[in-house]
Design a protein around this motif. Structure first.
Motif, PDB file in Angstrom:
ATOM      1  N   ILE A  41       7.459  -5.849   4.125  1.00  0.00           N
ATOM      2  CA  ILE A  41       6.545  -5.780   5.276  1.00  0.00           C
ATOM      3  C   ILE A  41       6.214  -4.334   5.667  1.00  0.00           C
ATOM      4  N   ALA A  44       2.365   0.551   4.006  1.00  0.00           N
ATOM      5  CA  ALA A  44       1.106   1.248   4.247  1.00  0.00           C
ATOM      6  C   ALA A  44       0.453   0.804   5.559  1.00  0.00           C
ATOM      7  N   GLY A  45       0.648  -0.451   5.920  1.00  0.00           N
ATOM      8  CA  GLY A  45       0.010  -0.966   7.137  1.00  0.00           C
ATOM      9  C   GLY A  45       0.353  -0.112   8.340  1.00  0.00           C
TER      10      GLY A  45
END
Ligand code: ALA
Length: 486
Positions: A41, A44-45
């Motif tokens: 999870i 990059a987000g």
């Protein structure tokens, strides 16, 4: 055989409980699974996309975008958990669809999951390479452009241009090769490596939240929801939703835990724990992290590829030491995302091959390591080619739309199976059915809707390719079809 023939739950459950030669190694605990979820999870987000989502669409209310996207994932995650505990098979959403909506929908989802796992791995590997090159530059080593960039890039929405002097994104290729090798050697070895990385990246996220919060200027949070500029999706309510569709990428990966179903020691109990705990922990971290980032600096300054660095830098000299750790956090963070994506894809292919929809070689298990080594190697080679040579800009949002489509179908599947087989034993039950799956479908569907039209066209092109493969190969070789004499 009809396109809508389903695989029986009892035969799937038999497959799920098989042990011995030719099966995957059961080595993972609930903690391993949760760590794999967090490994997939945080990446990059949060380290890259949060900045542009805040600067361009939502302002400080990007915090609310994380809540909206997190809710969509929570509802989908609850549905995943019901299936994963009932049919703990490596095929994940592909298998759930096979059990509920039939072979054709299963194929669609299996093919669609390539967008999430295979292309997701390539996309994040390219992001990793960017951070790695910057890190090397900081320590005085300049890597040549020819070896660190793909020969093509996309300008605008679909114009392909050749990058002069660029040949291959070698760091991304090497990363994929190393991680694929680790995955062939063993699931336990991969999980142990993942544990170390997750420990490092979560520690750095904690440092950013803890130290950053001491330097927040609350004036930066006003107005919390900047008024809409008059253009749809630019601030105001529509901006929050648009930003939610962007930061949804930050949550992708918790579902990859379910592809390790046949390697979990106690899948029926531990898969729901792994998925929901990793999702819950990361949601809290994301909300705190985006609050801190938008509190440290005016949101308009965050439209950069390294927004966490910019936010911490704005705190002044007192936190300068922390900026060094942020690069390390991103490099570690992104590498475990690539690892778990490269773990998920081969397992979906493996299940599809065991059902006859892909060549039988794909269903092989390594005699010594007990890993699906053929599909792991094939996935690694394809992911490396995509990351090394192709214009990755074309793929970014495809990863999100592909994942959202899988989430919508899994939510729908829960409603279908509750109607069709209400009495099946469900070790984990999605609460408040049909409300939760319906909310999952609505929120994830709405985020899909908010993605650019180009992304939809690319999704359709990818699906069309999938139909060609299905009708020329898979349908003819399907074991279910053979069993029913079709
Ligand atoms: N959630 C993963 C990331 O943000 C895909 O990198």
């Amino acid at each position: 055989m009809s396109l809508w023939s389903t695989k029986s739950i009892s035969s799937l459950q038999q497959e799920a409980s098989a042990e011995g030669s030719g099966t995957l190694k059961r080595a993972l605990t609930a903690t391993n699974l949760t760590m794999l979820g967090i490994g997939a999870i945080i990446g990059a987000g949060i380290f890259v996309l949060t900045g542009s989502a805040a600067a361009q669409y939502a302002g400080p209310a990007v915090v609310l975008s994380f809540v909206v996207a997190g809710l969509g994932c929570l509802f989908a995650g609850l549905c995943y958990a019901e299936f994963a505990s009932m049919i703990p098979i490596a095929g994940s959403a592909y298998t759930y669809a096979y059990a509920t909506m039939g072979e054709f929908v299963a194929w669609v989802i299996g093919w669609d999951l390539c967008l999430e796992y295979l292309f997701g791995a390539s996309t994040v590997a390219v992001g990793w390479s960017g951070y790695f090159v910057a890190f090397m530059h900081e320590i005085g080593i300049d890597l040549p452009v020819a070896w660190t960039q793909a020969p093509f890039t996309v300008v605008g929405t679909h114009t392909l241009v050749h990058t002069p002097g660029a040949m291959i994104n070698l760091p991304a290729v090497v990363l994929i090769a190393l991680l694929s090798t680790l995955l062939v050697i063993g699931i336990k070895e991969s999980a142990n490596f993942n544990n170390i990385i997750v420990f490092v990246k979560v520690a750095i996220v904690f440092l950013v939240i803890g130290f950053g919060s001491m330097y927040v200027k609350t004036a930066n949070w006003h107005p919390f929801i900047p008024p809409n500029t008059g253009e749809d999706g630019h601030f105001g309510f529509s901006g929050i939703v648009r930003a939610a569709a962007v930061v949804f990428f930050a949550y992708i990966g918790f579902d990859a835990v379910s592809t390790a179903a046949q390697e979990a020691k106690n899948p029926q109990r531990d898969l729901p724990i792994g998925m929901l705990a990793s999702l819950g922990i990361c949601t809290v971290l994301y909300i705190l992290m985006s609050l801190v980032m938008t509190g440290l600096t005016p949101y308009s300054t965050l439209n950069v590829p390294h927004p966490v660095y910019v936010a911490i830098d704005a705190a002044g000299p007192a936190l300068h030491w922390l900026t060094y750790f942020i690069n390390i956090g991103a490099i570690a963070g992104l590498s475990s995302v690539v690892l778990v994506m490269l773990m998920g894809q081969p397992r979906v292919f493996f299940s599809m091959a065991r059902d006859g929809l892909l060549p039988p070689e794909f269903g092989k298990v390594h005699p010594k390591y007990q890993t699906p080594y053929v599909t792991t190697i094939v996935t690694g080679i394809v992911a490396a080619i995509v990351a090394g040579f192709l214009p990755i800009g074309l793929l970014g949002e495809l990863v999100s739309i592909g994942t959202l489509l899988a989430f919508v179908i899994v939510c729908f599947g829960v409603i279908v199976l509750r109607k069709r087989s209400p009495d099946l034993k469900r070790p984990f039950k999605t609460p408040m059915v049909p409300l939760v799956p319906i909310l999952g479908i609505l929120i994830c569907g709405y985020m899909m809707w908010k993605l650019p039209a180009d992304t939809w066209i690319r999704l359709l092109v990818w699906m069309f390719l999938g139909f060609v493969v299905y009708f020329t190969y898979s349908r003819k070789h399907s074991k279910l079809g053979a069993a029913s004499g079709g």
